[in-house]
Each structure stands twice: as C-alpha cells, then as structure tokens.
Write an enzyme that holds these catalytic residues in place. Structure first.
Site, mmCIF file in Angstrom:
data_model
loop_
_atom_site.group_PDB
_atom_site.id
_atom_site.type_symbol
_atom_site.label_atom_id
_atom_site.label_comp_id
_atom_site.label_asym_id
_atom_site.label_seq_id
_atom_site.Cartn_x
_atom_site.Cartn_y
_atom_site.Cartn_z
ATOM 1 N N TRP A 101 0.815 -1.219 0.000
ATOM 2 C CA TRP A 101 0.000 0.000 0.000
ATOM 3 C C TRP A 101 0.841 1.258 0.000
ATOM 4 C CZ3 TRP A 101 -4.213 -1.212 -2.030
ATOM 5 C CH2 TRP A 101 -4.887 -2.386 -1.690
ATOM 6 N N ASP A 171 -1.509 6.487 6.453
ATOM 7 C CA ASP A 171 -2.596 5.592 6.057
ATOM 8 C C ASP A 171 -2.827 4.623 7.214
ATOM 9 O OD1 ASP A 171 -4.210 3.582 5.040
ATOM 10 O OD2 ASP A 171 -2.981 3.172 3.269
ATOM 11 N N LYS A 195 -11.914 -1.931 6.806
ATOM 12 C CA LYS A 195 -11.072 -2.859 7.545
ATOM 13 C C LYS A 195 -11.550 -2.951 8.996
ATOM 14 C CE LYS A 195 -8.723 -3.191 3.810
ATOM 15 N NZ LYS A 195 -7.592 -2.408 3.338
HETATM 16 C C1 LIG Z 1 -7.038 -2.008 2.030
HETATM 17 C C2 LIG Z 1 -6.022 -0.965 2.144
HETATM 18 C C3 LIG Z 1 -5.895 0.066 1.200
HETATM 19 C C4 LIG Z 1 -6.770 0.139 -0.036
HETATM 20 O O1 LIG Z 1 -8.040 0.510 0.333
HETATM 21 P P1 LIG Z 1 -9.187 0.781 -0.747
HETATM 22 O O2 LIG Z 1 -10.252 1.391 0.089
HETATM 23 O O3 LIG Z 1 -9.555 -0.526 -1.348
HETATM 24 O O4 LIG Z 1 -8.653 1.725 -1.756
HETATM 25 C C5 LIG Z 1 -4.956 1.041 1.413
HETATM 26 N N1 LIG Z 1 -4.147 1.006 2.486
HETATM 27 C C6 LIG Z 1 -4.221 0.030 3.402
HETATM 28 C C7 LIG Z 1 -3.308 0.050 4.578
HETATM 29 C C8 LIG Z 1 -5.158 -0.980 3.267
HETATM 30 O O5 LIG Z 1 -5.231 -1.952 4.187
#
Ligand SMILES: *Cc1c(COP(=O)(O)O)cnc(C)c1O
Length: 360
Positions: A101, A171, A195
């Site tokens: 990511w 993030d 998540k």
């Molecule tokens: C799942 C995830 C993403 C991507 O998320 P989307 O909402 O599908 O774009 C980005 N960063 C992390 C840490 C993730 O776990």
C-alpha cells in the site's frame, strides 16, 4: 443462522450488535418512516446522523478543534492521488515503503512530483519496519508519508518516524480506532473504513486545518480538493450515506465499550493468544519481526504450500473463514480487528493446535 468467525482483511467483521441495530432500523429509521438508504442526505434526520458520527469520532480519538473530519469516497486508494494533488506545493515528498500500500501510494505520487523513498523494508519481504529515527528527508519535502499498519505483511509502526519537522501523512486503514493515537502528531490521518470500522465505500480523512490548501496542483478536479469537502462539511455531493450511518453506529459501540484504551487492551490480549502460540508452535511460523508485529493482521505459514492450502480449507470447514494470506504473499493471515471476539481467536488457536497434532 450460522455466523462464522470471519478473519477477512477487508471488508471485514463488524460488531454483531451494530448489524442487529441496523437490521432493526432497516425499514423505519427513528420514526422517519423510511430506511437510511432511502432518505435525502439534505434532510434534517440525515444531518443529525452525519453530525453525530463526526462528534462521536472526535470524542473517541480526542481530535483537536483545528483538525477537520471528512467522510469521502474513492477508498484509501484515491487518497494516494489526492494527497499529492493537495499537499505537493514544492512538488516533492518523502515516502517510507513498508509494503504494497505504501508502494502504491509512492508510485501514484510520482505522477505529480518527486516522490523520494527515504526508507524501505523491501529487502526482507516487508517483514519489518525500518529504523526511522534519523532519515534523510529532503528539506523541501512537503510531507513524510507512511502506511502505519501493513495489512498484507502484518507489521505496524510501534513508534512514529522522526519527521524532522515535516508534516506526517499516515494511512491507518487497517489500524483505525484499534488503539488511542495522538492526532496532533499527524498532518493527515486517513483510512478506508472497510477494515476496522464499517462497510466499504467510506474513507475518513482527518486533516489539520492549515494543510487544506487554497490552491491544488493545476488540473485537480473539484471533487479531489480537500477544500471542496471541508467547505461543505462532507456534503458537497451525495456522500456514502448509509456507510456513514453504519460507521456512526460503530463509533457508539466503541464508546459504550470503553473507547480506544479499552480496545487496545482487548486487541493486545487477542493478538497475544495467537502470537504466543506461534512462538511455541513447531509447525507454524510467524513471519514478521517480533517487535513490529501488528495487533490487527497476524501473518503465518507452515513452510509448505500444500499444508497451508490444507489449513485454509480445513479451517473454513470448521467455521474459521478467510484465513488465506494475500494473493501475492501466500501462507495465512488472521485479521483480528476490533469486532473479532476473543472467542474467535481462542477457537482459531485451538484449531491450529489440533491441526499441528494431526500433521506432525
Ligand atoms: C485495504 C487498504 C488500502 C486500499 O483501500 P481501498 O479502500 O480498497 O482503496 C490502502 N491502504 C491500506 C493500509 C489498506 O489496508
């Protein structure tokens, strides 16, 4: 009805109390005579929902007044572009690469300017968090970017990097609301909610007011300017209305259950059960450096692809679902987010012990 223990990395398990409450309100929300899915986002009843969600989140995370809270769409991935478009005044930013990511975010930023990788753990398959005490961050970098919990590889920063005065952008998709954080340490905290918080379709961005730019990079679409959404309190256009409502319910569930301090304790307890077993097991191996282990995503394998596949198959039949590791990584991954009950983790470890006994 037979619910399984769902170890999916995302979309992922939600608190049963929340799902039940949503079901009860499905046809008639709070005497409005309609479902939240059916109501105008401009109505008073919906305005109360989104305002209350924001104030509950502020309370949970103790968000200072000089930070804005935005409920947006486009997932965490859209932020990979939105961040540089809004923040890259000097056309330069620093990225720490700790997995897929952060790599994706770094690559996306290269479209807009110079994105410098100042540290990486690619050399050991992202199984650790690099030492970030004294990084060589370009003085004119507009921000330092991290992915705080690496969903795919199962690592987590236990200490934030030394930013040397740069704005920290994080993030937190897979560790959002899993423990208390000091919001003041960050310029931007963002994450997709699917998540650890709610249903897919909502991304939450917490941004320090002074970082919301008057001007973005030329050509930035209106919808991708933070200022657009700040001015309109996340109601510039139709927001992901039902998703925000479910997030609001989860915020209330967290507040009722002791907030983020209690959640951290609970998450530590759950993760310890699994990691302690991995440490003593002769069959299963934990795959990340101990001091960098995530409380949310626990990655492990048996060292044999056949046994891993067998494990995934048999565990599913035993009501322990979605334990397969990320498609490019293999092995197993147990995502044990806030809503995963302790009993689920205990049952998983029991199953692992039994599997080990049967496959000596
Ligand atoms: C799942 C995830 C993403 C991507 O998320 P989307 O909402 O599908 O774009 C980005 N960063 C992390 C840490 C993730 O776990």
């Amino acid at each position: 009805m037979a619910r399984v223990y769902n170890f999916s990395a995302g979309p992922a398990v939600l608190p049963e109390d929340v799902l039940t409450a949503c079901a009860e309100e499905m046809l008639d929300y709070n005497h409005s005579g309609m479902s939240v899915m059916e109501m105008s986002h401009r109505s008073k009843v919906y305005d109360d929902i989104i305002k209350e969600a924001e104030s509950d989140l502020r309370r949970l995370m103790d968000i200072p007044d000089n930070y804005k809270v935005l409920f947006l769409q486009g997932g965490a991935s859209q932020q990979f572009a939105m961040i540089p478009m809004n923040l890259m005044k000097n056309k330069k930013a620093a990225y720490i690469i700790t997995g897929e990511w952060s790599k994706k975010a770094w690559q996306e930023a290269q479209i807009y300017g110079e994105a410098v990788a100042v540290a990486s753990s690619a050399d050991e398959s992202f199984s650790y968090i690099p030492d970030c005490a004294d990084l060589d961050i370009p003085a004119d970098a507009d921000y330092l970017y991290i992915c705080e919990n690496n969903t795919i590889y199962g690592t987590k920063y236990k200490k934030l990097p030394n930013t040397k005065g740069h704005t920290l952008v994080s993030d937190v998709s897979s560790c959002f609301l899993s423990e208390p954080v000091d919001v003041k340490e960050y310029g931007i905290i963002f994450g997709g909610v699917q998540k650890n918080i709610g249903p897919a379709g909502v991304v939450i961005v917490i941004i320090r007011e002074d970082l919301v730019p008057q001007e973005c990079l030329p050509g930035t679409p209106t919808m991708l300017k933070y200022s657009t959404h700040v001015k309109a309190d996340s109601l510039y256009n139709t927001p992901p209305a039902y998703g925000i409502y479910v997030c609001g319910k989860v915020f209330k569930w967290l507040l009722k259950n002791g907030g983020l301090t209690a959640m951290k304790e609970y998450n530590e307890k759950k993760a310890a059960i699994l990691y302690d077993f991995l440490d003593e097991s002769k069959l299963f191996n934990g795959v990340v450096r101990k001091e960098d282990r995530s409380l949310m995503n626990v990655c492990f394998n048996t060292g044999s692809k056949e046994l891993d596949d067998q494990f995934v198959k048999e565990s599913k039949a035993a009501g322990l679902d979605n334990l397969k590791g990320y498609r490019t990584v293999g092995g197993m991954r147990a995502s044990i987010y806030n809503a995963m009950p302790l009993a689920g983790v205990e049952k998983l470890v029991e199953f692992m012990k039994d599997f080990e006994e049967r496959n000596k």
